[in-house]
Design a protein around this motif. Sequence first.
Motif, PDB file in Angstrom:
ATOM      1  N   ASP A   1       0.831  -1.205   0.000  1.00  7.22           N
ATOM      2  CA  ASP A   1       0.000   0.000   0.000  1.00  7.22           C
ATOM      3  C   ASP A   1       0.866   1.255   0.000  1.00  7.22           C
ATOM      4  N   VAL A   2       1.394   1.598  -1.157  1.00  2.00           N
ATOM      5  CA  VAL A   2       2.237   2.783  -1.284  1.00  2.00           C
ATOM      6  C   VAL A   2       1.410   4.053  -1.054  1.00  2.00           C
ATOM      7  N   ALA A   3       0.188   4.081  -1.555  1.00  2.00           N
ATOM      8  CA  ALA A   3      -0.646   5.277  -1.435  1.00  2.00           C
ATOM      9  C   ALA A   3      -0.827   5.696   0.019  1.00  2.00           C
ATOM     10  N   SER A   4      -1.068   4.737   0.899  1.00  2.39           N
ATOM     11  CA  SER A   4      -1.248   5.071   2.317  1.00  2.39           C
ATOM     12  C   SER A   4       0.049   5.568   2.940  1.00  2.39           C
ATOM     13  N   ALA A   5       1.184   5.035   2.487  1.00  4.56           N
ATOM     14  CA  ALA A   5       2.472   5.478   3.019  1.00  4.56           C
ATOM     15  C   ALA A   5       2.777   6.908   2.606  1.00  4.56           C
ATOM     16  N   VAL A   6       2.336   7.291   1.406  1.00  5.23           N
ATOM     17  CA  VAL A   6       2.605   8.636   0.884  1.00  5.23           C
ATOM     18  C   VAL A   6       1.612   9.658   1.428  1.00  5.23           C
ATOM     19  N   ALA A   7       0.403   9.239   1.728  1.00  3.45           N
ATOM     20  CA  ALA A   7      -0.686  10.158   2.073  1.00  3.45           C
ATOM     21  C   ALA A   7      -0.317  11.217   3.116  1.00  3.45           C
ATOM     22  N   PRO A   8       0.377  10.886   4.212  1.00  5.49           N
ATOM     23  CA  PRO A   8       0.678  11.913   5.211  1.00  5.49           C
ATOM     24  C   PRO A   8       1.573  13.037   4.703  1.00  5.49           C
ATOM     25  N   TYR A   9       2.250  12.822   3.582  1.00  9.03           N
ATOM     26  CA  TYR A   9       3.194  13.816   3.061  1.00  9.03           C
ATOM     27  C   TYR A   9       2.562  14.754   2.037  1.00  9.03           C
ATOM     28  N   LEU A  10       1.386  14.423   1.549  1.00  7.59           N
ATOM     29  CA  LEU A  10       0.810  15.180   0.443  1.00  7.59           C
ATOM     30  C   LEU A  10       0.263  16.540   0.850  1.00  7.59           C
ATOM     31  N   ALA A  11       0.189  16.812   2.148  1.00  4.23           N
ATOM     32  CA  ALA A  11      -0.169  18.161   2.593  1.00  4.23           C
ATOM     33  C   ALA A  11       0.925  19.159   2.229  1.00  4.23           C
ATOM     34  N   ASP A  12       2.143  18.673   2.056  1.00  3.17           N
ATOM     35  CA  ASP A  12       3.264  19.489   1.584  1.00  3.17           C
ATOM     36  C   ASP A  12       3.201  19.498   0.060  1.00  3.17           C
TER      37      ASP A  12
END
Length: 229
Positions: free
Chosen positions: A52-63
Amino acid sequence: MNIQSSPSDPRISVIVPAYGVAHLLAEALDSLRAQSLTQWEAIIIDDGAPDDVASAVAPYLADPRFRFLATANHGVAAARNRAIAESRAPLVALLDGDDLLRPEYLAAMVAAMDDDPGAAIVTCNARVFGAVAREDVVVGDDQNRTATGTLADVLERRFNIYIGSTFRRADFDRIGGFDTTMTNSEDFDLWVRLLIGGGHVRYIDAVLGDYRVRPGSAFVHLLRDIRGN
């Protein structure tokens, strides 16, 4: 010195392919957030990964400097090509999803490229860690550690280019990007084709990255490199 970020005008694009490394991706992305140069963008690409790459990336997408792409699995060469096609900066750096950049990496790469118009590639040294008998570095004392290397030096393996290197987007476009027909040594092929067009490799003799060897991968990579060579 901490350079203020400007996501709409990045100096350098960092390409992060992620396949089977969702559990390690945060370390790679945190190493980007720790960079002293902040005028960068990062494009993370999920190459049809089984995790689940999408979930790993999700917290960073606010930047806004982080962007996420997802594709079917076509291999790392195709994934990097797709991500680079979406990039906006004149320089491109490669960071695998399980590796790390030291805080001065991007600043050093951008400065070297700015100072040396003849450099087609800028590379550095890196720590090798993880599933290894002992930690080491990519470029040891037995290898050429001079400031620059030619195409001949690279072909004859007198000059080592670390995968976490930087090149110019215009040069990448001119040679057509990574060769997607290659299943191994696609990075070495890219370095050679970049240098055939002229220029040299600039080497920064400092450990600016960390290359992770995962369990079961070292021997596989060795065989792939032998076949690719």
